[in-house]
Scaffold this motif. Structure first.
Motif, PDB file in Angstrom:
ATOM      1  N   THR A  56       3.872   2.743  11.743  1.00  0.00           N
ATOM      2  CA  THR A  56       2.830   3.681  11.271  1.00  0.00           C
ATOM      3  C   THR A  56       3.539   4.698  10.829  1.00  0.00           C
ATOM      4  O   THR A  56       3.105   5.383   9.776  1.00  0.00           O
ATOM      5  N   VAL A  57       4.505   5.318  11.355  1.00  0.00           N
ATOM      6  CA  VAL A  57       5.312   6.485  11.032  1.00  0.00           C
ATOM      7  C   VAL A  57       5.735   6.273   9.539  1.00  0.00           C
ATOM      8  O   VAL A  57       5.719   7.056   8.831  1.00  0.00           O
ATOM      9  N   VAL A  58       6.393   5.145   9.623  1.00  0.00           N
ATOM     10  CA  VAL A  58       7.121   4.714   8.095  1.00  0.00           C
ATOM     11  C   VAL A  58       6.140   4.329   7.200  1.00  0.00           C
ATOM     12  O   VAL A  58       5.994   4.838   5.847  1.00  0.00           O
ATOM     13  N   ALA A  59       4.821   3.757   7.410  1.00  0.00           N
ATOM     14  CA  ALA A  59       3.773   3.535   6.409  1.00  0.00           C
ATOM     15  C   ALA A  59       3.129   4.625   5.832  1.00  0.00           C
ATOM     16  O   ALA A  59       2.613   4.574   5.004  1.00  0.00           O
ATOM     17  N   SER A  60       2.922   5.582   6.664  1.00  0.00           N
ATOM     18  CA  SER A  60       2.324   6.807   6.114  1.00  0.00           C
ATOM     19  C   SER A  60       2.785   7.409   4.720  1.00  0.00           C
ATOM     20  O   SER A  60       2.020   7.585   4.037  1.00  0.00           O
ATOM     21  N   PRO A  61       4.022   7.759   4.855  1.00  0.00           N
ATOM     22  CA  PRO A  61       4.305   8.124   3.359  1.00  0.00           C
ATOM     23  C   PRO A  61       4.571   7.139   2.442  1.00  0.00           C
ATOM     24  O   PRO A  61       4.141   7.230   1.333  1.00  0.00           O
ATOM     25  N   MET A  62       4.680   5.875   2.768  1.00  0.00           N
ATOM     26  CA  MET A  62       4.661   4.863   1.895  1.00  0.00           C
ATOM     27  C   MET A  62       3.111   4.617   1.347  1.00  0.00           C
ATOM     28  O   MET A  62       3.109   4.261   0.017  1.00  0.00           O
ATOM     29  N   GLY A  63       2.132   4.584   2.102  1.00  0.00           N
ATOM     30  CA  GLY A  63       0.777   4.375   1.657  1.00  0.00           C
ATOM     31  C   GLY A  63       0.380   5.760   1.050  1.00  0.00           C
ATOM     32  O   GLY A  63      -0.216   5.353  -0.119  1.00  0.00           O
ATOM     33  N   ALA A  64       0.978   6.888   1.194  1.00  0.00           N
ATOM     34  CA  ALA A  64       0.786   8.060   0.462  1.00  0.00           C
ATOM     35  C   ALA A  64       1.396   7.853  -1.031  1.00  0.00           C
ATOM     36  O   ALA A  64       0.668   8.014  -1.948  1.00  0.00           O
ATOM     37  N   ALA A  65       2.726   7.330  -1.036  1.00  0.00           N
ATOM     38  CA  ALA A  65       3.015   6.921  -2.661  1.00  0.00           C
ATOM     39  C   ALA A  65       2.171   6.002  -3.310  1.00  0.00           C
ATOM     40  O   ALA A  65       2.333   6.094  -4.399  1.00  0.00           O
ATOM     41  N   LEU A  66       1.938   4.766  -2.453  1.00  0.00           N
ATOM     42  CA  LEU A  66       1.435   3.845  -3.426  1.00  0.00           C
ATOM     43  C   LEU A  66      -0.307   4.301  -3.689  1.00  0.00           C
ATOM     44  O   LEU A  66      -0.695   3.941  -4.857  1.00  0.00           O
ATOM     45  N   THR A  67      -0.843   5.188  -2.767  1.00  0.00           N
ATOM     46  CA  THR A  67      -2.022   5.716  -3.216  1.00  0.00           C
ATOM     47  C   THR A  67      -1.905   6.635  -4.466  1.00  0.00           C
ATOM     48  O   THR A  67      -2.996   6.698  -5.320  1.00  0.00           O
ATOM     49  N   GLU A  68      -0.957   7.517  -4.448  1.00  0.00           N
ATOM     50  CA  GLU A  68      -0.734   8.374  -5.562  1.00  0.00           C
ATOM     51  C   GLU A  68      -0.634   8.056  -6.837  1.00  0.00           C
ATOM     52  O   GLU A  68      -1.117   8.224  -8.042  1.00  0.00           O
ATOM     53  N   ARG A  69       0.146   6.573  -6.946  1.00  0.00           N
ATOM     54  CA  ARG A  69       0.415   5.744  -7.943  1.00  0.00           C
ATOM     55  C   ARG A  69      -0.862   4.906  -8.455  1.00  0.00           C
ATOM     56  O   ARG A  69      -1.068   4.777  -9.649  1.00  0.00           O
ATOM     57  N   PHE A  70      -1.334   4.192  -7.425  1.00  0.00           N
ATOM     58  CA  PHE A  70      -2.307   3.155  -7.797  1.00  0.00           C
ATOM     59  C   PHE A  70      -3.786   3.727  -7.316  1.00  0.00           C
ATOM     60  O   PHE A  70      -4.797   2.945  -7.688  1.00  0.00           O
ATOM     61  N   GLY A  71      -3.983   4.709  -6.329  1.00  0.00           N
ATOM     62  CA  GLY A  71      -5.298   4.755  -5.820  1.00  0.00           C
ATOM     63  C   GLY A  71      -5.467   4.144  -4.726  1.00  0.00           C
ATOM     64  O   GLY A  71      -4.895   3.002  -4.270  1.00  0.00           O
ATOM     65  N   PRO A  72      -6.507   4.287  -3.988  1.00  0.00           N
ATOM     66  CA  PRO A  72      -6.719   3.906  -2.445  1.00  0.00           C
ATOM     67  C   PRO A  72      -7.495   2.546  -2.739  1.00  0.00           C
ATOM     68  O   PRO A  72      -7.375   1.869  -1.834  1.00  0.00           O
ATOM     69  N   ARG A  73      -7.673   2.403  -4.198  1.00  0.00           N
ATOM     70  CA  ARG A  73      -8.403   0.906  -4.109  1.00  0.00           C
ATOM     71  C   ARG A  73      -7.349  -0.140  -4.023  1.00  0.00           C
ATOM     72  O   ARG A  73      -7.550  -1.344  -3.579  1.00  0.00           O
ATOM     73  N   LEU A  74      -5.955   0.209  -4.092  1.00  0.00           N
ATOM     74  CA  LEU A  74      -4.965  -0.887  -3.605  1.00  0.00           C
ATOM     75  C   LEU A  74      -4.245  -0.798  -2.279  1.00  0.00           C
ATOM     76  O   LEU A  74      -4.658  -1.617  -1.511  1.00  0.00           O
ATOM     77  N   SER A  75      -4.191   0.535  -2.016  1.00  0.00           N
ATOM     78  CA  SER A  75      -3.731   0.652  -0.510  1.00  0.00           C
ATOM     79  C   SER A  75      -4.592   0.390   0.587  1.00  0.00           C
ATOM     80  O   SER A  75      -4.029  -0.063   1.521  1.00  0.00           O
ATOM     81  N   MET A  76      -5.673   0.824   0.338  1.00  0.00           N
ATOM     82  CA  MET A  76      -6.704   0.627   1.440  1.00  0.00           C
ATOM     83  C   MET A  76      -6.922  -0.751   1.747  1.00  0.00           C
ATOM     84  O   MET A  76      -6.911  -1.303   3.052  1.00  0.00           O
ATOM     85  N   PRO A  77      -7.161  -1.670   0.685  1.00  0.00           N
ATOM     86  CA  PRO A  77      -7.380  -3.083   1.321  1.00  0.00           C
ATOM     87  C   PRO A  77      -6.067  -3.661   1.737  1.00  0.00           C
ATOM     88  O   PRO A  77      -6.175  -4.487   2.683  1.00  0.00           O
ATOM     89  N   VAL A  78      -5.010  -3.376   1.190  1.00  0.00           N
ATOM     90  CA  VAL A  78      -3.511  -3.851   1.700  1.00  0.00           C
ATOM     91  C   VAL A  78      -3.491  -3.605   3.128  1.00  0.00           C
ATOM     92  O   VAL A  78      -3.216  -4.369   3.931  1.00  0.00           O
ATOM     93  N   GLY A  79      -3.742  -2.375   3.499  1.00  0.00           N
ATOM     94  CA  GLY A  79      -3.580  -2.100   5.006  1.00  0.00           C
ATOM     95  C   GLY A  79      -4.682  -2.598   5.752  1.00  0.00           C
ATOM     96  O   GLY A  79      -4.240  -3.086   6.867  1.00  0.00           O
ATOM     97  N   MET A  80      -5.865  -2.845   5.225  1.00  0.00           N
ATOM     98  CA  MET A  80      -6.705  -3.603   6.020  1.00  0.00           C
ATOM     99  C   MET A  80      -6.551  -4.906   6.207  1.00  0.00           C
ATOM    100  O   MET A  80      -6.797  -5.446   7.410  1.00  0.00           O
ATOM    101  N   LEU A  81      -5.821  -5.453   5.168  1.00  0.00           N
ATOM    102  CA  LEU A  81      -5.527  -7.117   5.369  1.00  0.00           C
ATOM    103  C   LEU A  81      -4.317  -7.218   6.282  1.00  0.00           C
ATOM    104  O   LEU A  81      -4.219  -8.174   7.144  1.00  0.00           O
ATOM    105  N   LEU A  82      -3.452  -6.187   6.362  1.00  0.00           N
ATOM    106  CA  LEU A  82      -2.339  -6.191   7.302  1.00  0.00           C
ATOM    107  C   LEU A  82      -2.886  -6.261   8.895  1.00  0.00           C
ATOM    108  O   LEU A  82      -2.504  -7.042   9.633  1.00  0.00           O
TER     109      LEU A  82
END
Length: 253
Positions: A56-82
Motif C-alpha cells: 500500500t505504501v509503495v502503490a500510493s505514489p505509484m498510483g499518483a504518478a499514473l493518475t497524473e499521467r493518464f488520469g484516474p480512468r486508468l489507475s482506478m480500474p487497475v487498482g480495483m482489478l488487483l
C-alpha cells in the motif's frame, strides 16, 4: 449536494467506499483467521500481513504518478482489478494453507488499495470547485469511514451466516458424532470468529475433529465474504472504466 453533479466525483466517492469496504473488512477476518484458526500470536499475524501494508505504501505514489499521467480512468480500474484478483485468490485458501499461498494476495490487495486511494483522491478533490475543496476532502473521508464500517459489519455477518449454515455438516464430515455436532451447532457465533468450540472433557480425537470441522466451516464463511469483495471490486473497476470519460491530454475526468 451540487458536488455530485460531477460524474467523476460521484464515481470517486463510490469507489473510495468500496476500496475501504474491502480493505478493512478483509483485514478484520484475516486477523481472525491468522490468530484463531492458525494459532498465531497478534505480533506473528501482523508480521505476516506486512506485504499488504508495504504494498500500500509503495502503490500510493505509484498510483499518483499514473493518475497524473493518464488520469484516474486508468489507475482506478487497475487498482480495483488487483483487489478482485486478490479476493479470487483467497478462494483457494483452506484452514491449512501455507504462507506461500497467502502473501501474493496480500501483495495484490495492498497494491490495489494504494492505487485506488491516489486515483479516488484525484477524482473527488480534483473535480470539486476550489471553493468546495474542503468539503470534497471531508466527503472523501466520510466515504472511506462508511465503507470501512460497512465492510467489517457486512463481511462478518456473511461469514456468520455461512458458518451457521454449514457448521453441523462440516463437523460430522470431520468425524464428530452427529448428536454432538448438532449440539455444537449452537457455538456458530464463536466459530464465526475462528474459535473452535472445544472443551477439556473431550477426547483428543474428538477435539481434533471439532477443530478441523470448525476451521472448515469458518473458511466457508471466508470464501463467501471474498466472493462478495471480488464482485464489488469488479463492479467498481467497470464503473470507473466506463463512467470516467477521457479529457484533454489523455486524463480521465
Amino acid at each position: 449536494m451540487r458536488l455530485f453533479r460531477s460524474p467523476a466525483l460521484t464515481i470517486g466517492t463510490i469507489v473510495t467506499a468500496v476500496n475501504f469496504f474491502v480493505l478493512l473488512g478483509v483485514i478484520f477476518f484475516l486477523m481472525l483467521y491468522l490468530q484463531n484458526v492458525r494459532g498465531l500470536t497478534p505480533v506473528e499475524a501482523g508480521v505476516r500481513t506486512l506485504p499488504l501494508s508495504l504494498a500500500t505504501v509503495v502503490a500510493s505514489p505509484m498510483g499518483a504518478a499514473l493518475t497524473e499521467r493518464f488520469g484516474p480512468r486508468l489507475s482506478m480500474p487497475v487498482g480495483m482489478l488487483l483487489q478482485a484478483v486478490a479476493s479470487v485468490w483467497m478462494l483457494t485458501w483452506d484452514a491449512h494453507s501455507p504462507y506461500a499461498a497467502m502473501w501474493p494476495p496480500f501483495l495484490a490487495l495492498g497494491l490495489g488499495v494504494g492505487m485506488v486511494m491516489s486515483a479516488s483522491s484525484d477524482a473527488i478533490v480534483g473535480n470539486a470547485p476550489k471553493r468546495d475543496g474542503g468539503v470534497a476532502g471531508g466527503l472523501q473521508a466520510t466515504a472511506l469511514q462508511i465503507g470501512g464500517a460497512l465492510g467489517t459489519s457486512v463481511l462478518v455477518s456473511l461469514i456468520s451466516a455461512r458458518v451457521g449454515a454449514t457448521l453441523t455438516g462440516e463437523l460430522t464430515g470431520a468425524g464428530v458424532p452427529a448428536a454432538a455436532a448438532r449440539g455444537l451447532g449452537e457455538a456458530a457465533d464463536a466459530v464465526a470468529m475462528g474459535v473452535a468450540p472445544v472443551s477439556d472433557g473431550m477426547t483428543a480425537q474428538l477435539r481434533a475433529a471439532v477443530v478441523e470441522g470448525s476451521g472448515s466451516a469458518f473458511m466457508n464463511g471466508v470464501h463467501a465474504a471474498v466472493l462478495v469483495t471480488a464482485v464489488l471490486c469488479a463492479a467498481g473497476a467497470l464503473l470507473a472504466a466506463v463512467g470516467l470519460r477521457r479529457g484533454p491530454g489523455g486524463a480521465g475526468h
